[in-house]
Design an enzyme around this catalytic site. Structure first.
Site, PDB file in Angstrom:
ATOM      1  N   LYS A 283      76.760 -22.386  20.917  1.00 54.89           N
ATOM      2  CA  LYS A 283      75.544 -22.368  21.755  1.00 54.89           C
ATOM      3  C   LYS A 283      75.591 -23.535  22.728  1.00 54.89           C
ATOM      4  O   LYS A 283      76.290 -24.550  22.488  1.00 54.89           O
ATOM      5  CB  LYS A 283      74.280 -22.442  20.901  1.00 54.89           C
TER       6      LYS A 283
ATOM      7  N   VAL B  16      84.351 -29.959  17.083  1.00 53.18           N
ATOM      8  CA  VAL B  16      83.376 -30.444  16.093  1.00 53.18           C
ATOM      9  C   VAL B  16      82.597 -31.638  16.662  1.00 53.18           C
ATOM     10  O   VAL B  16      83.137 -32.423  17.446  1.00 53.18           O
ATOM     11  CB  VAL B  16      84.131 -30.848  14.801  1.00 53.18           C
TER      12      VAL B  16
ATOM     13  N   ALA C 116      80.256 -31.747  18.861  1.00 53.91           N
ATOM     14  CA  ALA C 116      80.374 -31.609  20.313  1.00 53.91           C
ATOM     15  C   ALA C 116      79.065 -31.224  20.986  1.00 53.91           C
ATOM     16  O   ALA C 116      78.986 -31.154  22.202  1.00 53.91           O
ATOM     17  CB  ALA C 116      81.428 -30.538  20.634  1.00 53.91           C
ATOM     18  N   GLY C 117      78.015 -30.921  20.184  1.00 55.44           N
ATOM     19  CA  GLY C 117      76.759 -30.434  20.753  1.00 55.44           C
ATOM     20  C   GLY C 117      76.792 -28.940  21.005  1.00 55.44           C
ATOM     21  O   GLY C 117      75.932 -28.401  21.691  1.00 55.44           O
ATOM     22  N   LEU C 118      77.793 -28.253  20.427  1.00 54.72           N
ATOM     23  CA  LEU C 118      77.953 -26.812  20.651  1.00 54.72           C
ATOM     24  C   LEU C 118      77.563 -25.989  19.419  1.00 54.72           C
ATOM     25  O   LEU C 118      77.743 -24.768  19.406  1.00 54.72           O
ATOM     26  CB  LEU C 118      79.404 -26.502  21.051  1.00 54.72           C
TER      27      LEU C 118
ATOM     28  N   GLY D 294      78.832 -25.636  16.440  1.00 56.34           N
ATOM     29  CA  GLY D 294      79.908 -24.880  15.788  1.00 56.34           C
ATOM     30  C   GLY D 294      79.701 -24.700  14.292  1.00 56.34           C
ATOM     31  O   GLY D 294      79.927 -23.611  13.746  1.00 56.34           O
ATOM     32  N   GLY D 295      79.268 -25.732  13.622  1.00 55.30           N
ATOM     33  CA  GLY D 295      79.039 -25.639  12.179  1.00 55.30           C
ATOM     34  C   GLY D 295      77.917 -24.646  11.881  1.00 55.30           C
ATOM     35  O   GLY D 295      78.001 -23.854  10.934  1.00 55.30           O
ATOM     36  N   SER D 296      76.883 -24.680  12.701  1.00 56.72           N
ATOM     37  CA  SER D 296      75.761 -23.744  12.522  1.00 56.72           C
ATOM     38  C   SER D 296      76.219 -22.316  12.760  1.00 56.72           C
ATOM     39  O   SER D 296      75.790 -21.391  12.063  1.00 56.72           O
ATOM     40  CB  SER D 296      74.634 -24.085  13.506  1.00 56.72           C
ATOM     41  N   ALA D 297      77.080 -22.120  13.761  1.00 57.98           N
ATOM     42  CA  ALA D 297      77.600 -20.780  14.049  1.00 57.98           C
ATOM     43  C   ALA D 297      78.378 -20.254  12.846  1.00 57.98           C
ATOM     44  O   ALA D 297      78.226 -19.090  12.450  1.00 57.98           O
ATOM     45  CB  ALA D 297      78.494 -20.824  15.290  1.00 57.98           C
TER      46      ALA D 297
ATOM     47  N   ASP E 244      69.950 -25.344  13.710  1.00 55.86           N
ATOM     48  CA  ASP E 244      70.481 -24.418  14.724  1.00 55.86           C
ATOM     49  C   ASP E 244      70.930 -23.078  14.131  1.00 55.86           C
ATOM     50  O   ASP E 244      71.318 -22.167  14.863  1.00 55.86           O
ATOM     51  CB  ASP E 244      71.676 -25.052  15.456  1.00 55.86           C
TER      52      ASP E 244
END
Ligand code: ATP
Length: 298
Positions: free
Chosen positions: A9, A92, A94-96, A98-101, A133
């Site tokens: 995201k 990781v 990164a503010g993207l 990724g872990g939540s995805a 997230d």
């Protein structure tokens, strides 16, 4: 075998309204799914949860994939297990998100693989207990997040815009950035409200230009190279540019994937990592692997 694409995201807009009693900040944010994705596969297993990770470095211990799987087992009383492979493509810290995805993909995929039949609202509530997230990553598309960012309202979708992501080699911990944020130093501004207004009016060009992230000042003060990077991204003629979440990744939006790709080469220099993708309307995609029912599952 079930295969999942777990999409990252970006935060097109982010306001911080204050500190909550539970220690989190009260935020208003516009979240957007993008095509950059981790790839996970899930197969049934007896007696436990097994995880293999490849790609971007991320610890196996306390991995959000295992935490999501374990909490789904506990919440439903399911006794079986799973072999899970995670190909980590999203950088990781990164503010993207990724872990939540990955956690969102795990909840959806295991719900399907194990035949649990849990409704999506149940998975969103379960996900919110693991990470703020995760509900958005389950829902995907374009959404307004309030509260901790997990009280969601789906918004009219953006068209498929080109997304250029540029990240320094270092990562940033979300908690550290919020700790440095001082509400008193930031005059009130409402980019998420404004963006929502234009999205409801169907004016996506005005919507993307009205975004903004109040955490940029905190991050740019400490990392001035990121402020310069944002200026350079805007100077390419991007529709808009900004910090995603707590960073350090910056995104720039373009009318098409081709235009984003065209501008990317200027940033493929030492010290930066670059990705080109698009905005997408879904957070997680599930597909059955070849040896099982050959239908797409979502
Ligand atoms: P957000 O924008 O939601 O704050 P982020 O993109 O900044 O997230 P993540 O990449 O989600 O951060 O990682 C946050 C932390 O979670 C890292 O410290 C990482 O070690 C841990 N983590 C556990 N499992 C995972 C996973 N599957 N993928 C990425 N990070 C994970």
């Amino acid at each position: 075998m079930l295969l999942a694409l777990a999409r990252a995201k970006i935060n097109l807009a982010l306001e911080v309204r204050g500190r909550r009693k539970d220690g989190y900040h009260e935020v208003v944010t516009v979240l957007q799914s993008i095509g950059l994705a981790d790839v996970l596969t899930f197969a049934p297993a007896e007696g436990g949860l097994f995880l293999e990770v490849s790609g971007e470095p991320v610890p196996k211990e306390n991995n959000l994939v295992l935490r999501a799987a374990e909490s789904l087992r506990q919440a439903t009383g399911y006794q079986g297990g799973a072999f899970i492979r995670l190909q980590k493509n999203i950088p990781v810290a990164a503010g993207l998100g990724g872990g939540s995805a990955d956690a969102a993909a795990t909840l959806l995929a295991l719900n399907r693989l194990w035949g649990l039949g849990c409704p999506e609202e149940f998975l969103e509530r379960l996900g919110a207990e693991i990470g703020v997230d995760i509900p958005f990553c389950l829902r995907g598309g374009t959404a307004l997040g309030r509260g901790r960012g997990d009280e969601l309202t789906s918004l009219p979708s953006l068209p498929a815009l080109g997304v250029l992501l540029v990240k320094p080699l270092y990562g940033l911990a979300t908690a550290t950035v919020y700790q440095e944020f001082d509400l008193h130093l930031h005059p009130p501004c409402f980019p998420a409200e404004e963006m929502t207004h234009w999205l409801y009016k169907g004016q996506w060009q005005l919507a993307v230009k009205s975004g903004g992230n109040v955490l940029e000042e905190v991050v740019f003060r400490r990392y001035p190279e990121l402020r310069r990077l944002k200026e350079e991204l805007l100077a390419t003629g991007a529709l808009c540019a900004g910090l995603s979440g707590t960073g350090p990744t910056l995104f720039a939006l373009f009318p098409s994937w081709e235009e984003a790709l065209d501008k990317a080469s200027a940033f493929t220099v030492q010290g930066w990592r670059v990705w080109v993708t698009t905005t997408v309307r879904r957070g997680v995609r599930l597909f059955w692997g070849e040896n099982d029912a050959a239908t797409s599952a979502g």
